[in-house]
Motif scaffolding. Structure first.
Motif, PDB file in Angstrom:
ATOM      1  N   LEU A  36     -98.547  98.324  92.918  1.00  0.00           N
ATOM      2  CA  LEU A  36     -97.702  97.256  93.441  1.00  0.00           C
ATOM      3  C   LEU A  36     -98.546  96.120  94.023  1.00  0.00           C
ATOM      4  CD1 LEU A  36     -94.954  99.437  95.174  1.00  0.00           C
ATOM      5  CD2 LEU A  36     -94.674  98.054  93.105  1.00  0.00           C
ATOM      6  N   ALA A  37     -99.689  96.469  94.610  1.00  0.00           N
ATOM      7  CA  ALA A  37    -100.565  95.443  95.178  1.00  0.00           C
ATOM      8  C   ALA A  37    -101.123  94.543  94.073  1.00  0.00           C
ATOM      9  CB  ALA A  37    -101.704  96.094  95.964  1.00  0.00           C
ATOM     10  N   GLY A  38    -101.500  95.131  92.938  1.00  0.00           N
ATOM     11  CA  GLY A  38    -101.982  94.322  91.827  1.00  0.00           C
ATOM     12  C   GLY A  38    -100.920  93.362  91.320  1.00  0.00           C
ATOM     13  N   ILE A  39     -99.694  93.868  91.217  1.00  0.00           N
ATOM     14  CA  ILE A  39     -98.586  93.011  90.783  1.00  0.00           C
ATOM     15  C   ILE A  39     -98.351  91.904  91.797  1.00  0.00           C
ATOM     16  CG2 ILE A  39     -96.110  92.963  90.286  1.00  0.00           C
ATOM     17  CD1 ILE A  39     -96.370  95.879  89.359  1.00  0.00           C
ATOM     18  N   THR A  40     -98.377  92.264  93.071  1.00  0.00           N
ATOM     19  CA  THR A  40     -98.148  91.284  94.134  1.00  0.00           C
ATOM     20  C   THR A  40     -99.212  90.197  94.121  1.00  0.00           C
ATOM     21  OG1 THR A  40     -97.076  92.961  95.516  1.00  0.00           O
ATOM     22  CG2 THR A  40     -97.928  91.000  96.632  1.00  0.00           C
ATOM     23  N   LEU A  41    -100.445  90.581  93.873  1.00  0.00           N
ATOM     24  CA  LEU A  41    -101.531  89.597  93.857  1.00  0.00           C
ATOM     25  C   LEU A  41    -101.327  88.576  92.742  1.00  0.00           C
ATOM     26  CD1 LEU A  41    -104.220  88.726  95.102  1.00  0.00           C
ATOM     27  CD2 LEU A  41    -105.381  90.240  93.475  1.00  0.00           C
ATOM     28  N   VAL A  42    -100.988  89.039  91.547  1.00  0.00           N
ATOM     29  CA  VAL A  42    -100.728  88.117  90.437  1.00  0.00           C
ATOM     30  C   VAL A  42     -99.564  87.194  90.779  1.00  0.00           C
ATOM     31  CG1 VAL A  42    -100.016  87.935  88.022  1.00  0.00           C
ATOM     32  CG2 VAL A  42    -101.644  89.703  88.712  1.00  0.00           C
ATOM     33  N   ASN A  43     -98.504  87.776  91.324  1.00  0.00           N
ATOM     34  CA  ASN A  43     -97.306  86.997  91.650  1.00  0.00           C
ATOM     35  C   ASN A  43     -97.594  85.928  92.690  1.00  0.00           C
ATOM     36  OD1 ASN A  43     -94.598  86.293  91.573  1.00  0.00           O
ATOM     37  ND2 ASN A  43     -94.001  87.836  93.078  1.00  0.00           N
ATOM     38  N   THR A  44     -98.304  86.292  93.743  1.00  0.00           N
ATOM     39  CA  THR A  44     -98.518  85.352  94.843  1.00  0.00           C
ATOM     40  C   THR A  44     -99.596  84.315  94.533  1.00  0.00           C
ATOM     41  OG1 THR A  44     -99.959  87.006  95.898  1.00  0.00           O
ATOM     42  CG2 THR A  44     -97.674  86.909  96.632  1.00  0.00           C
ATOM     43  N   LEU A  45    -100.522  84.632  93.643  1.00  0.00           N
ATOM     44  CA  LEU A  45    -101.444  83.592  93.190  1.00  0.00           C
ATOM     45  C   LEU A  45    -100.665  82.468  92.516  1.00  0.00           C
ATOM     46  CD1 LEU A  45    -104.434  85.662  91.740  1.00  0.00           C
ATOM     47  CD2 LEU A  45    -104.563  83.987  93.607  1.00  0.00           C
ATOM     48  N   ALA A 167    -103.150  87.027 101.093  1.00  0.00           N
ATOM     49  CA  ALA A 167    -104.406  86.753 100.392  1.00  0.00           C
ATOM     50  C   ALA A 167    -104.141  86.018  99.081  1.00  0.00           C
ATOM     51  CB  ALA A 167    -105.149  88.060 100.136  1.00  0.00           C
ATOM     52  N   GLY A 168    -103.112  86.463  98.346  1.00  0.00           N
ATOM     53  CA  GLY A 168    -102.774  85.809  97.093  1.00  0.00           C
ATOM     54  C   GLY A 168    -102.325  84.376  97.284  1.00  0.00           C
ATOM     55  N   LEU A 169    -101.508  84.148  98.306  1.00  0.00           N
ATOM     56  CA  LEU A 169    -101.056  82.781  98.577  1.00  0.00           C
ATOM     57  C   LEU A 169    -102.218  81.870  98.937  1.00  0.00           C
ATOM     58  CD1 LEU A 169     -97.770  83.454 100.604  1.00  0.00           C
ATOM     59  CD2 LEU A 169     -97.949  82.518  98.294  1.00  0.00           C
ATOM     60  N   THR A 280    -102.401  82.957 109.140  1.00  0.00           N
ATOM     61  CA  THR A 280    -102.706  83.752 107.948  1.00  0.00           C
ATOM     62  C   THR A 280    -103.732  84.830 108.250  1.00  0.00           C
ATOM     63  OG1 THR A 280    -102.215  81.866 106.511  1.00  0.00           O
ATOM     64  CG2 THR A 280    -103.539  83.652 105.583  1.00  0.00           C
ATOM     65  N   LEU A 281    -104.812  84.471 108.946  1.00  0.00           N
ATOM     66  CA  LEU A 281    -105.859  85.441 109.237  1.00  0.00           C
ATOM     67  C   LEU A 281    -105.343  86.568 110.127  1.00  0.00           C
ATOM     68  CD1 LEU A 281    -108.975  83.145 109.800  1.00  0.00           C
ATOM     69  CD2 LEU A 281    -108.435  84.561 107.811  1.00  0.00           C
ATOM     70  N   LEU A 282    -104.552  86.235 111.149  1.00  0.00           N
ATOM     71  CA  LEU A 282    -104.042  87.266 112.048  1.00  0.00           C
ATOM     72  C   LEU A 282    -103.048  88.182 111.344  1.00  0.00           C
ATOM     73  CD1 LEU A 282    -103.636  85.329 115.424  1.00  0.00           C
ATOM     74  CD2 LEU A 282    -105.361  87.027 114.805  1.00  0.00           C
ATOM     75  N   VAL A 283    -102.226  87.634 110.465  1.00  0.00           N
ATOM     76  CA  VAL A 283    -101.296  88.480 109.720  1.00  0.00           C
ATOM     77  C   VAL A 283    -102.068  89.451 108.827  1.00  0.00           C
ATOM     78  CG1 VAL A 283     -99.532  88.503 107.909  1.00  0.00           C
ATOM     79  CG2 VAL A 283     -99.344  86.896 109.798  1.00  0.00           C
TER      80      VAL A 283
END
Length: 427
Positions: A36-45, A167-169, A280-283
Motif C-alpha cells: 500500500l505504501a508503494g501505491i501511495t507513493l506513486v499516487n501522491t507524487l 513524502a510523496g507530496l 510536513t517535517l513534524l507530521v
C-alpha cells in the motif's frame, strides 16, 4: 501500539546501523502495508505535481479567471461530498478493491480530459466528475484498509501511509516547481498528463493487490437497497461531525496562516514556506508515534481531547504574532504551526481509530463513506470560514477557532461513552 520486530531488534543492538539496516527501519514490517505504501507513493507524487501546477494550468492554459475557477471548484467540492457515501456503499456490496480500481481508472481518464477542455461549462462538468471519483475513492480506500489490514494494525498502518503521503507530496511538489519555472503551455500539459498516468499506474497496482478472503465484504441478508447503517448510528454521526470540525485545521494551515502572515503581521513572506516545511517535517516524524495509545475507543477519545487543546493553543499563539517585530513574529508563527502539527497528528490518529472502532465490521464502506463525507464538507467550507470569520476578527477570531477545536476534541469522550451505553463497543 505494539512494538514491531524491526523496532525491537534495532533497540536491542548497540552496533552502528549499516545502509541496509537503516533502510529496513524505514520499511514497514507488514507486507500489506509495504504494498500500500508503494501505491501511495506513486499516487501522491502525481498529486503533488498536480497541486503545484493546477491553479496556473487552469488560469494560464485554460484561461479561467480566479472567480470562475473558485466557483467551479466549489461546485466540484459539493459533488465530492455527495459521492463519498454511495462509493462507500458500493465497496460493501462489490468489494473495496474492485470499486477502487474502477474509480482510480476513471480519475485517470478525467484528469487527462483537462487537456481537451475548451469551454467553462465543460471545465465545471469535468471538475465535478473528477472530484466526485476522487472523494469516492478516498472513502473506498479507507474501507480497503479495513479489508486488508488486521483490526489491531489499521490505525498504525494508516499512520505509516500518511508519512509516505507527505513524502510523496513533497517530491511531487518539487517536480512541480520545475514546471512552474519553465512556465510554458507544453510543460503544464505534460504535468497534468503525468498526473493522469500516475492514476493509471495506481489502478493497475490496486488490481494486483491480493484479493481479500471470500466473504469479507459480503453478508447474507444485506441487499444493496438496504438503508445505510452508518446514517442510523447516532454516536458515529456525532463523532463524524466532531471530526469534521477538526478538519478545519487544514484550512487554518493552508489558508489562514498564509493570509495572516501577509496581511496582519510583519513577518517576512518567506515564513509562509517555512510553516509548510515545519508542518510536513513534524507530521513525517510524529504521525506513527501519535497512534500509540489509540488501541481502544476510550483512549482514542482522550487523545482527541488532548489534540483539541493543543490546536486551541496553536490558534492563540499564531494570533499573538500580530504587531510583533518581523523576526519575533516569524518565530511566534512557526511555534504556533509546530503546535498545530502536534495537534494534527494526534487528532488524525484518534479520528482514524474511532472511525474504525465505532463501525460495523461488516459495513466499513458505508461507515467510511459517511466519515469521509464529513471531512470533505469541512475541507470545502473551511477556507471561507477561516478567511472571513477568523482573519477578519484578528486575535478574537483565532481564539474563537481555538475554542471550537478544543470543544470538538473534548466532546469526543461523551460521544464514545454514548456509543458504549448503546452497546456499540466496550469502553
Amino acid at each position: 501500539m505494539t512494538t514491531s520486530p524491526a523496532e525491537t531488534s534495532a533497540r536491542g543492538s548497540d552496533l552502528p546501523e549499516t545502509g541496509p539496516a537503516r533502510t529496513s527501519r524505514l520499511l514497514h514490517p507488514d507486507p500489506a502495508v509495504r504494498r500500500l505504501a508503494g501505491i501511495t507513493l506513486v499516487n501522491t507524487l502525481g498529486n503533488g505535481l498536480s497541486l503545484a501546477v493546477g491553479v496556473l494550468f487552469f488560469t494560464r492554459v485554460l484561461g479561467l479567471s480566479a472567480a470562475r475557477l473558485g466557483f467551479g471548484l466549489t461546485v466540484a467540492g459539493l459533488c465530492g461530498v455527495a459521492a463519498s457515501m454511495p462509493a462507500g456503499r458500493a465497496a460493501d456490496r462489490w468489494g473495496a478493491r474492485r470499486v477502487l480500481v474502477l474509480l482510480v481508472a476513471l480519475e485517470a481518464v478525467g484528469t487527462a480530459g483537462y487537456a481537451l477542455v475548451h469551454s467553462y461549462p465543460a471545465f465545471v462538468a469535468l471538475a465535478c466528475a473528477v472530484t466526485a471519483v476522487d472523494r469516492g475513492s478516498a472513502a473506498v480506500r479507507n474501507a480497503l484498509y479495513a479489508e486488508v489490514l488486521p483490526a489491531d494494525r489499521r490505525v498504525a498502518g494508516r499512520a505509516y501511509l500518511r508519512v509516505v503521503t507527505n513524502a510523496g507530496l513533497c517530491g511531487g511538489t518539487a517536480l512541480g516547481a520545475i514546471a512552474l519555472q519553465a512556465d510554458t503551455r507544453p510543460v503544464y500539459l505534460t504535468a497534468i498528463l503525468a498526473d493522469a498516468v500516475s492514476f493509471a499506474v495506481v489502478a493497475v497496482l490496486y488490481l494486483r493487490l491480493p484479493a481479500p478472503a471470500p466473504g469479507r465484504h459480503e453478508r447474507p441478508g444485506r441487499p444493496g437497497r438496504q438503508r445505510n447503517p452508518a446514517l442510523r448510528d447516532g454516536p458515529f454521526l456525532v463523532v463524524t461531525a466532531l471530526n469534521s470540525l477538526f478538519c478545519l485545521q487544514f484550512a487554518l494551515l493552508e489558508v489562514g496562516v498564509p493570509l495572516w502572515i501577509v496581511q496582519q503581521t510583519d513577518a517576512p513572506r518567506i515564513t509562509v514556506a517555512g510553516t509548510l516545511i515545519v508542518n510536513t517535517l513534524l507530521v513525517i516524524v510524529l504521525q506513527v508515534r501519535a497512534t500509540r495509545g489509540t488501541e481502544d475507543p476510550a483512549t482514542a477519545a482522550r487523545v482527541c481531547g488532548r489534540a483539541g487543546l493543543i490546536l486551541a493553543a496553536s490558534c492563540v499563539v499564531i494570533g499573538l504574532a500580530h504587531g510583533l517585530p518581523p523576526v519575533v513574529a516569524a518565530v511566534v508563527v512557526l511555534v504556533g504551526v509546530a503546535l498545530q502539527a502536534l495537534g494534527e497528528v494526534l487528532s488524525q490518529a484518534g479520528g482514524w481509530a474511532l472511525s474504525y472502532d465505532l463501525a460495523d465490521e461488516r459495513a466499513h464502506g458505508a461507515y467510511q463513506g459517511v466519515h469521509n463525507a464529513g471531512s470533505a464538507a469541512s475541507l470545502m467550507i473551511g477556507p471561507a470560514v477561516v478567511s472571513t470569520a477568523v482573519i477578519g476578527f484578528g486575535l478574537l477570531g483565532w481564539a474563537a477557532l481555538g475554542v471550537l477545536l478544543a470543544g470538538a476534541g473534548l466532546a469526543m469522550g461523551p460521544a464514545v461513552r454514548w456509543a458504549g451505553r448503546r452497546g456499540a463497543i466496550a469502553v
